[in-house]
Motif scaffolding. Structure first.
Motif, PDB file in Angstrom:
ATOM      1  N   GLU A  53       0.836  -1.203   0.000  1.00 18.76           N
ATOM      2  CA  GLU A  53       0.000   0.000   0.000  1.00 18.76           C
ATOM      3  C   GLU A  53       0.868   1.249   0.000  1.00 18.76           C
ATOM      4  OE1 GLU A  53      -2.483  -0.360   3.437  1.00 18.76           O
ATOM      5  OE2 GLU A  53      -3.716  -1.951   2.560  1.00 18.76           O
ATOM      6  N   THR A  54       1.940   1.224   0.785  1.00 15.04           N
ATOM      7  CA  THR A  54       2.851   2.364   0.837  1.00 15.04           C
ATOM      8  C   THR A  54       3.507   2.576  -0.516  1.00 15.04           C
ATOM      9  OG1 THR A  54       3.279   1.898   3.165  1.00 15.04           O
ATOM     10  CG2 THR A  54       4.826   3.335   2.053  1.00 15.04           C
ATOM     11  N   ARG A  55       3.902   1.479  -1.161  1.00 13.00           N
ATOM     12  CA  ARG A  55       4.512   1.568  -2.488  1.00 13.00           C
ATOM     13  C   ARG A  55       3.519   2.183  -3.483  1.00 13.00           C
ATOM     14  NH1 ARG A  55       6.098  -3.655  -3.414  1.00 13.00           N
ATOM     15  NH2 ARG A  55       8.001  -3.266  -2.258  1.00 13.00           N
ATOM     16  N   ALA A  56       2.261   1.710  -3.414  1.00 11.03           N
ATOM     17  CA  ALA A  56       1.236   2.255  -4.310  1.00 11.03           C
ATOM     18  C   ALA A  56       0.997   3.735  -3.996  1.00 11.03           C
ATOM     19  CB  ALA A  56      -0.058   1.463  -4.168  1.00 11.03           C
ATOM     20  N   GLU A  57       0.959   4.062  -2.700  1.00  4.51           N
ATOM     21  CA  GLU A  57       0.760   5.457  -2.298  1.00  4.51           C
ATOM     22  C   GLU A  57       1.928   6.322  -2.759  1.00  4.51           C
ATOM     23  OE1 GLU A  57      -1.375   8.544  -0.669  1.00  4.51           O
ATOM     24  OE2 GLU A  57      -2.035   6.466  -0.818  1.00  4.51           O
ATOM     25  N   MET A  58       3.138   5.802  -2.627  1.00  2.00           N
ATOM     26  CA  MET A  58       4.321   6.546  -3.079  1.00  2.00           C
ATOM     27  C   MET A  58       4.275   6.763  -4.596  1.00  2.00           C
ATOM     28  SD  MET A  58       6.100   7.461  -0.548  1.00  2.00           S
ATOM     29  CE  MET A  58       7.676   7.861  -1.231  1.00  2.00           C
ATOM     30  N   ALA A  59       3.848   5.728  -5.327  1.00  2.00           N
ATOM     31  CA  ALA A  59       3.731   5.872  -6.779  1.00  2.00           C
ATOM     32  C   ALA A  59       2.687   6.943  -7.116  1.00  2.00           C
ATOM     33  CB  ALA A  59       3.362   4.541  -7.416  1.00  2.00           C
ATOM     34  N   LYS A  60       1.575   6.918  -6.371  1.00  2.00           N
ATOM     35  CA  LYS A  60       0.529   7.916  -6.603  1.00  2.00           C
ATOM     36  C   LYS A  60       1.048   9.314  -6.259  1.00  2.00           C
ATOM     37  CE  LYS A  60      -4.066   9.261  -5.185  1.00  2.00           C
ATOM     38  NZ  LYS A  60      -5.108   9.132  -4.187  1.00  2.00           N
ATOM     39  N   LEU A  61       1.766   9.438  -5.124  1.00  2.00           N
ATOM     40  CA  LEU A  61       2.329  10.731  -4.741  1.00  2.00           C
ATOM     41  C   LEU A  61       3.351  11.217  -5.762  1.00  2.00           C
ATOM     42  CD1 LEU A  61       2.805  10.319  -0.884  1.00  2.00           C
ATOM     43  CD2 LEU A  61       1.176  11.801  -2.061  1.00  2.00           C
ATOM     44  N   LYS A  62       4.161  10.289  -6.272  1.00  2.00           N
ATOM     45  CA  LYS A  62       5.147  10.666  -7.290  1.00  2.00           C
ATOM     46  C   LYS A  62       4.442  11.161  -8.537  1.00  2.00           C
ATOM     47  CE  LYS A  62       9.313   9.032  -9.583  1.00  2.00           C
ATOM     48  NZ  LYS A  62       9.079   9.535 -10.891  1.00  2.00           N
ATOM     49  N   ALA A  63       3.377  10.458  -8.946  1.00  2.00           N
ATOM     50  CA  ALA A  63       2.619  10.899 -10.119  1.00  2.00           C
ATOM     51  C   ALA A  63       1.998  12.268  -9.863  1.00  2.00           C
ATOM     52  CB  ALA A  63       1.538   9.881 -10.460  1.00  2.00           C
ATOM     53  N   ASN A  65       3.093  14.512  -7.724  1.00  2.00           N
ATOM     54  CA  ASN A  65       4.193  15.479  -7.698  1.00  2.00           C
ATOM     55  C   ASN A  65       4.642  15.835  -9.112  1.00  2.00           C
ATOM     56  OD1 ASN A  65       4.244  15.670  -4.941  1.00  2.00           O
ATOM     57  ND2 ASN A  65       5.955  14.280  -4.654  1.00  2.00           N
ATOM     58  N   ASP A  66       4.732  14.819  -9.972  1.00  2.00           N
ATOM     59  CA  ASP A  66       5.117  15.088 -11.362  1.00  2.00           C
ATOM     60  C   ASP A  66       4.084  15.975 -12.042  1.00  2.00           C
ATOM     61  OD1 ASP A  66       7.387  13.567 -11.028  1.00  2.00           O
ATOM     62  OD2 ASP A  66       6.561  11.771 -12.003  1.00  2.00           O
ATOM     63  N   LYS A  67       2.808  15.698 -11.768  1.00  2.00           N
ATOM     64  CA  LYS A  67       1.738  16.502 -12.360  1.00  2.00           C
ATOM     65  C   LYS A  67       1.816  17.945 -11.851  1.00  2.00           C
ATOM     66  CE  LYS A  67      -3.278  16.800 -12.655  1.00  2.00           C
ATOM     67  NZ  LYS A  67      -4.537  16.255 -12.154  1.00  2.00           N
ATOM     68  N   ILE A  68       2.002  18.098 -10.528  1.00  2.00           N
ATOM     69  CA  ILE A  68       2.091  19.440  -9.935  1.00  2.00           C
ATOM     70  C   ILE A  68       3.319  20.165 -10.471  1.00  2.00           C
ATOM     71  CG2 ILE A  68       2.524  20.657  -7.770  1.00  2.00           C
ATOM     72  CD1 ILE A  68       0.750  18.550  -6.399  1.00  2.00           C
ATOM     73  N   ARG A  73       5.679  24.253 -13.902  1.00  2.00           N
ATOM     74  CA  ARG A  73       6.532  24.660 -15.032  1.00  2.00           C
ATOM     75  C   ARG A  73       5.721  25.400 -16.078  1.00  2.00           C
ATOM     76  NH1 ARG A  73       9.564  19.077 -14.955  1.00  2.00           N
ATOM     77  NH2 ARG A  73      11.315  19.612 -13.620  1.00  2.00           N
ATOM     78  N   ALA A  74       4.527  24.868 -16.362  1.00  2.00           N
ATOM     79  CA  ALA A  74       3.665  25.528 -17.350  1.00  2.00           C
ATOM     80  C   ALA A  74       3.278  26.925 -16.855  1.00  2.00           C
ATOM     81  CB  ALA A  74       2.412  24.687 -17.606  1.00  2.00           C
ATOM     82  N   GLU A  75       2.947  27.024 -15.571  1.00  2.00           N
ATOM     83  CA  GLU A  75       2.592  28.325 -14.989  1.00  2.00           C
ATOM     84  C   GLU A  75       3.779  29.277 -15.065  1.00  2.00           C
ATOM     85  OE1 GLU A  75      -0.020  30.967 -13.115  1.00  2.00           O
ATOM     86  OE2 GLU A  75      -0.470  28.932 -13.759  1.00  2.00           O
ATOM     87  N   ARG A  76       4.981  28.768 -14.729  1.00  2.00           N
ATOM     88  CA  ARG A  76       6.187  29.597 -14.789  1.00  2.00           C
ATOM     89  C   ARG A  76       6.421  30.085 -16.214  1.00  2.00           C
ATOM     90  NH1 ARG A  76      11.304  26.308 -14.827  1.00  2.00           N
ATOM     91  NH2 ARG A  76      10.515  26.127 -16.920  1.00  2.00           N
ATOM     92  N   ASP A  77       6.292  29.165 -17.189  1.00  2.00           N
ATOM     93  CA  ASP A  77       6.486  29.554 -18.585  1.00  2.00           C
ATOM     94  C   ASP A  77       5.461  30.599 -19.007  1.00  2.00           C
ATOM     95  OD1 ASP A  77       8.590  27.783 -18.695  1.00  2.00           O
ATOM     96  OD2 ASP A  77       7.464  26.204 -19.728  1.00  2.00           O
ATOM     97  N   ASN A  78       4.224  30.431 -18.538  1.00  2.00           N
ATOM     98  CA  ASN A  78       3.169  31.379 -18.876  1.00  2.00           C
ATOM     99  C   ASN A  78       3.472  32.747 -18.272  1.00  2.00           C
ATOM    100  OD1 ASN A  78       0.720  32.269 -19.950  1.00  2.00           O
ATOM    101  ND2 ASN A  78      -0.389  31.743 -18.096  1.00  2.00           N
ATOM    102  N   VAL A  79       3.908  32.756 -17.006  1.00  2.00           N
ATOM    103  CA  VAL A  79       4.233  34.027 -16.338  1.00  2.00           C
ATOM    104  C   VAL A  79       5.404  34.707 -17.049  1.00  2.00           C
ATOM    105  CG1 VAL A  79       5.183  35.009 -14.208  1.00  2.00           C
ATOM    106  CG2 VAL A  79       3.277  33.404 -14.096  1.00  2.00           C
ATOM    107  N   ILE A  80       6.417  33.916 -17.421  1.00  2.00           N
ATOM    108  CA  ILE A  80       7.567  34.483 -18.135  1.00  2.00           C
ATOM    109  C   ILE A  80       7.127  35.053 -19.477  1.00  2.00           C
ATOM    110  CG2 ILE A  80       9.714  33.863 -19.317  1.00  2.00           C
ATOM    111  CD1 ILE A  80      10.278  31.936 -16.989  1.00  2.00           C
ATOM    112  N   ARG A  81       6.265  34.308 -20.183  1.00  2.00           N
ATOM    113  CA  ARG A  81       5.786  34.780 -21.487  1.00  2.00           C
ATOM    114  C   ARG A  81       4.986  36.073 -21.329  1.00  2.00           C
ATOM    115  NH1 ARG A  81       1.107  34.401 -23.720  1.00  2.00           N
ATOM    116  NH2 ARG A  81       0.361  32.802 -22.301  1.00  2.00           N
ATOM    117  N   LEU A  82       4.099  36.098 -20.317  1.00  2.00           N
ATOM    118  CA  LEU A  82       3.303  37.306 -20.092  1.00  2.00           C
ATOM    119  C   LEU A  82       4.190  38.485 -19.707  1.00  2.00           C
ATOM    120  CD1 LEU A  82       0.204  35.860 -18.193  1.00  2.00           C
ATOM    121  CD2 LEU A  82       0.287  36.699 -20.539  1.00  2.00           C
TER     122      LEU A  82
END
Length: 164
Positions: A53-63, A65-68, A73-82
């Motif tokens: 369960e911890t392994r599955a939870e860690m995988a979910k948290l990693k996913a 975290n990657d999504k966040i 990064r997208a927000e940063r790029d948008n702010v830089i572009r603006l």
């Protein structure tokens, strides 16, 4: 050979002691041993389940975290572009204002030069008129220095006035 073949009495006593030992162990030791083994097995199985369960939870948290991180990064790029667009817009507006101000300064300078030119021409005309009057005055004084010249000039002027 007697040592290798035990007597019947010895076998009986060995069987009896073994039976009593089995009975005592069954009565007092097997249940606690089996229950502790069962607890240990359950504990290991629970730990394995928790690890999975911890392994599955860690995988979910990693996913997550990657999504966040991707969103950040997208927000940063948008702010830089603006920011870059805003800076470019400000620079363009500043250039446009500078061109307008430059054109206004040039127009004002041209107008001032034109005013100075007009004023200078007027002053030159005034000076020329004054200079001409002074010259005419000096010429007339020299011409009219004697009385006969003055009378001749007055006669000429009267004659011209009658003609007009």
């Amino acid at each position: 050979m007697e040592l290798l073949t035990p007597a019947i009495g010895l076998l009986f006593w060995m069987a009896l002691v073994f039976g009593i030992l089995v009975f005592v162990l069954k009565k007092f030791a097997w249940k606690p041993i089996l229950s502790s083994l069962k607890e240990r097995e359950d504990s290991i199985e629970s730990a394995l389940r928790m690890a999975e369960e911890t392994r599955a939870e860690m995988a979910k948290l990693k996913a997550d975290n990657d999504k966040i991180l991707a969103e950040a990064r997208a927000e940063r790029d948008n702010v830089i572009r603006l920011g870059k667009e805003a800076a470019d817009k400000l620079i363009a507006e500043a250039k446009e204002r500078a061109v307008v101000e430059g054109n206004k300064i040039i127009a004002d300078a041209r107008e001032a030069i034109q005013q100075e030119k007009i004023a200078m021409l007027a002053q030159m005309k005034k000076d020329m008129a004054s200079f001409s009057i002074e010259i005419a005055e000096k010429v007339i004084r020299r011409e009219l220095a004697d009385k006969t010249s003055q009378e001749a000039l007055v006669s000429t002027l009267i004659a011209d006035a009658n003609l007009n």
